[in-house]
Design a protein around this motif. Structure first.
Motif, PDB file in Angstrom:
ATOM      1  N   GLN A  62      13.701  48.480  -1.413  1.00  0.00           N
ATOM      2  CA  GLN A  62      13.539  47.046  -1.181  1.00  0.00           C
ATOM      3  C   GLN A  62      13.852  46.249  -2.437  1.00  0.00           C
ATOM      4  O   GLN A  62      14.468  45.176  -2.360  1.00  0.00           O
ATOM      5  CB  GLN A  62      12.119  46.746  -0.703  1.00  0.00           C
ATOM      6  N   ALA A  63      13.444  46.773  -3.581  1.00  0.00           N
ATOM      7  CA  ALA A  63      13.746  46.080  -4.837  1.00  0.00           C
ATOM      8  C   ALA A  63      15.253  45.999  -5.049  1.00  0.00           C
ATOM      9  O   ALA A  63      15.772  44.954  -5.454  1.00  0.00           O
ATOM     10  CB  ALA A  63      13.087  46.810  -6.008  1.00  0.00           C
ATOM     11  N   ASP A 105      16.676  43.345  -2.818  1.00  0.00           N
ATOM     12  CA  ASP A 105      16.358  42.011  -3.322  1.00  0.00           C
ATOM     13  C   ASP A 105      17.206  41.653  -4.544  1.00  0.00           C
ATOM     14  O   ASP A 105      17.713  40.531  -4.663  1.00  0.00           O
ATOM     15  CB  ASP A 105      14.884  41.920  -3.699  1.00  0.00           C
ATOM     16  N   LEU A 106      17.357  42.596  -5.442  1.00  0.00           N
ATOM     17  CA  LEU A 106      18.023  42.319  -6.715  1.00  0.00           C
ATOM     18  C   LEU A 106      19.537  42.258  -6.594  1.00  0.00           C
ATOM     19  O   LEU A 106      20.190  41.479  -7.301  1.00  0.00           O
ATOM     20  CB  LEU A 106      17.631  43.385  -7.747  1.00  0.00           C
ATOM     21  N   ASN A 143      21.426  41.817  -3.658  1.00  0.00           N
ATOM     22  CA  ASN A 143      21.953  41.134  -2.486  1.00  0.00           C
ATOM     23  C   ASN A 143      22.323  42.099  -1.355  1.00  0.00           C
ATOM     24  O   ASN A 143      23.418  42.059  -0.788  1.00  0.00           O
ATOM     25  CB  ASN A 143      23.173  40.287  -2.869  1.00  0.00           C
ATOM     26  N   TRP A 191      18.034  35.549 -12.079  1.00  0.00           N
ATOM     27  CA  TRP A 191      17.538  36.072 -10.803  1.00  0.00           C
ATOM     28  C   TRP A 191      16.697  37.336 -11.016  1.00  0.00           C
ATOM     29  O   TRP A 191      15.615  37.489 -10.442  1.00  0.00           O
ATOM     30  CB  TRP A 191      18.680  36.353  -9.860  1.00  0.00           C
ATOM     31  N   PHE A 192      17.185  38.251 -11.870  1.00  0.00           N
ATOM     32  CA  PHE A 192      16.420  39.462 -12.160  1.00  0.00           C
ATOM     33  C   PHE A 192      15.043  39.101 -12.726  1.00  0.00           C
ATOM     34  O   PHE A 192      14.026  39.705 -12.369  1.00  0.00           O
ATOM     35  CB  PHE A 192      17.158  40.356 -13.169  1.00  0.00           C
ATOM     36  N   SER A 235      13.404  36.244 -12.336  1.00  0.00           N
ATOM     37  CA  SER A 235      12.587  35.600 -11.296  1.00  0.00           C
ATOM     38  C   SER A 235      11.960  36.650 -10.382  1.00  0.00           C
ATOM     39  O   SER A 235      10.781  36.544 -10.009  1.00  0.00           O
ATOM     40  CB  SER A 235      13.446  34.634 -10.466  1.00  0.00           C
ATOM     41  N   TRP A 236      12.755  37.660 -10.030  1.00  0.00           N
ATOM     42  CA  TRP A 236      12.207  38.743  -9.197  1.00  0.00           C
ATOM     43  C   TRP A 236      11.054  39.427  -9.911  1.00  0.00           C
ATOM     44  O   TRP A 236       9.999  39.686  -9.315  1.00  0.00           O
ATOM     45  CB  TRP A 236      13.303  39.771  -8.892  1.00  0.00           C
ATOM     46  N   ASP A 258       7.985  37.225  -9.780  1.00  0.00           N
ATOM     47  CA  ASP A 258       7.453  36.861  -8.467  1.00  0.00           C
ATOM     48  C   ASP A 258       7.099  38.049  -7.580  1.00  0.00           C
ATOM     49  O   ASP A 258       6.412  37.875  -6.569  1.00  0.00           O
ATOM     50  CB  ASP A 258       8.472  35.989  -7.717  1.00  0.00           C
ATOM     51  N   THR A 259       7.565  39.248  -7.914  1.00  0.00           N
ATOM     52  CA  THR A 259       7.320  40.395  -7.046  1.00  0.00           C
ATOM     53  C   THR A 259       5.834  40.680  -6.896  1.00  0.00           C
ATOM     54  O   THR A 259       5.048  40.469  -7.830  1.00  0.00           O
ATOM     55  CB  THR A 259       8.033  41.655  -7.582  1.00  0.00           C
ATOM     56  N   ALA A 285       6.790  47.531 -11.111  1.00  0.00           N
ATOM     57  CA  ALA A 285       7.924  46.633 -11.335  1.00  0.00           C
ATOM     58  C   ALA A 285       8.651  46.996 -12.624  1.00  0.00           C
ATOM     59  O   ALA A 285       9.884  47.006 -12.680  1.00  0.00           O
ATOM     60  CB  ALA A 285       7.441  45.185 -11.376  1.00  0.00           C
TER      61      ALA A 285
END
Length: 326
Positions: free
Chosen positions: A234-235, A238-239, A241, A274-275, A277-278, A281-282, A289
């Motif tokens: 899942q990571a 998300d990371l 796309n 983006w990385f 932010s993930w 926020d994860t 993480a």
């Protein structure tokens, strides 16, 4: 009478020799301690830490430790001088920086002392009053690494090294100062990425992360590795796309590496934002993480999902050392 005198003299000589032997043993152990220095930053004995105010930290050395410290540094520097090639981090004149992730209680005086020919960017993850700091204490070293890239994307040096705060640790093949001074800058520039750890366990024997491992097999592995595997697919989605998740991801641990500026710039700044932010926020735990990111750096910087060169090949490439065969 003469015989007794000779016995007494011989006894005194023997006692003196044994005492000297003990002193030389202590000296020898103190010198060897350089390669085993802990994260306190060296042989400094009494540290006064800065508190929540702007007070600066100072350190006091006792005379004996100061002498041993000087001897140890001299011996290490002599070793590096003998091993370093013109393309090493010690001699190469291209611009370079070492980025360090640390907490407020960890000591990094050794960075300035032992790496004077590197620029330093030391990020504190739990003190927002520090000159360089992360916005939050989350994501382990990945937070500091990404923060540096985001803040310096348009003004990066030619080589960037990312390391932990400790000089020596079980997961370092050699102490961090020696690794950086011997680092083959030519290889970093050519390959784009160089992992500081050459020994392949943990991480590569076999590939550490297998997101589709069945539950029976997963029950046999370390619980932290299992948690990372369970989160990884899942990571990745998300990371990256929703691109295809690799079946195996392997790299020698533990998130300490060097990259070239050109390799960093192959991704736009928006990717690193983006990385980050993930990471912030994860809902994954801080440890999980951070471990997910640990097994992504080599991929982020252009390598295949399984990046596990032979030990001897790594030492030749990364440190220009040709006498390592195992």
């Amino acid at each position: 009478m003469r015989a007794l005198s000779r016995i007494i003299i011989a006894g005194l000589i023997l006692a003196t020799l044994l005492w000297l032997r003990g002193q030389f043993f202590k000296l020898h152990q103190s010198i060897l301690a350089l390669d085993r220095l802990s994260q306190d930053g060296g042989l400094l004995s009494n540290h006064v830490h800065s508190n929540s105010t702007n007070a600066s930290s100072t350190a006091v050395e006792d005379p004996f430790r100061a002498v041993m410290h000087a001897i140890s540094n001299t011996l290490l520097n002599g070793t590096i001088e003998n091993l370093a090639t013109p393309k090493s981090g010690l001699r190469d004149t291209r611009t370079k920086v070492v980025v360090v992730a640390k907490t407020a209680k960890e000591h990094t005086q050794w960075v300035a002392r032992m790496l004077p020919n590197w620029k330093h960017a030391i990020y504190v993850t739990d003190d927002r009053k520090a000159p360089l700091h992360t916005a939050r204490n989350k994501g382990r070293e990945a937070n500091a690494y990404l923060t540096y890239i985001i803040e310096n994307y348009d003004n990066l040096p030619e080589t960037i090294a990312f390391i932990h705060s400790h000089l020596s640790s079980w997961h370092n093949d050699q102490n961090a100062a020696k690794a950086l001074q011997l680092l083959n800058i030519d290889f970093v520039q050519k390959n784009g990425y160089a992992n500081f750890r050459c020994h392949t366990t943990p991480g590569c024997n076999p590939a550490e992360i297998q997101p589709f491992r069945n539950k029976k097999e997963q029950a046999r592995i370390d619980k932290h590795e299992a948690a990372t595997e369970n989160a990884f697919a899942q990571a990745w989605t998300d990371l990256f796309n929703s691109t295809v998740v690799p079946e195996q991801i392997g790299v020698a641990c533990c998130a300490q590496f060097a990259v070239s500026r050109d390799q960093v710039l192959k991704r736009p700044l928006s990717h690193y934002i983006w990385f980050h932010s993930w990471l912030m926020d994860t809902s994954l735990s801080d440890a999980t993480a951070g471990r997910v990111m640990e097994y992504l750096w080599h991929i982020i910087f252009g390598q295949d999902p399984v990046y596990c060169p032979k030990v001897w090949q790594c030492f030749r490439n990364v440190y220009d050392q040709w006498d390592v065969f195992s």
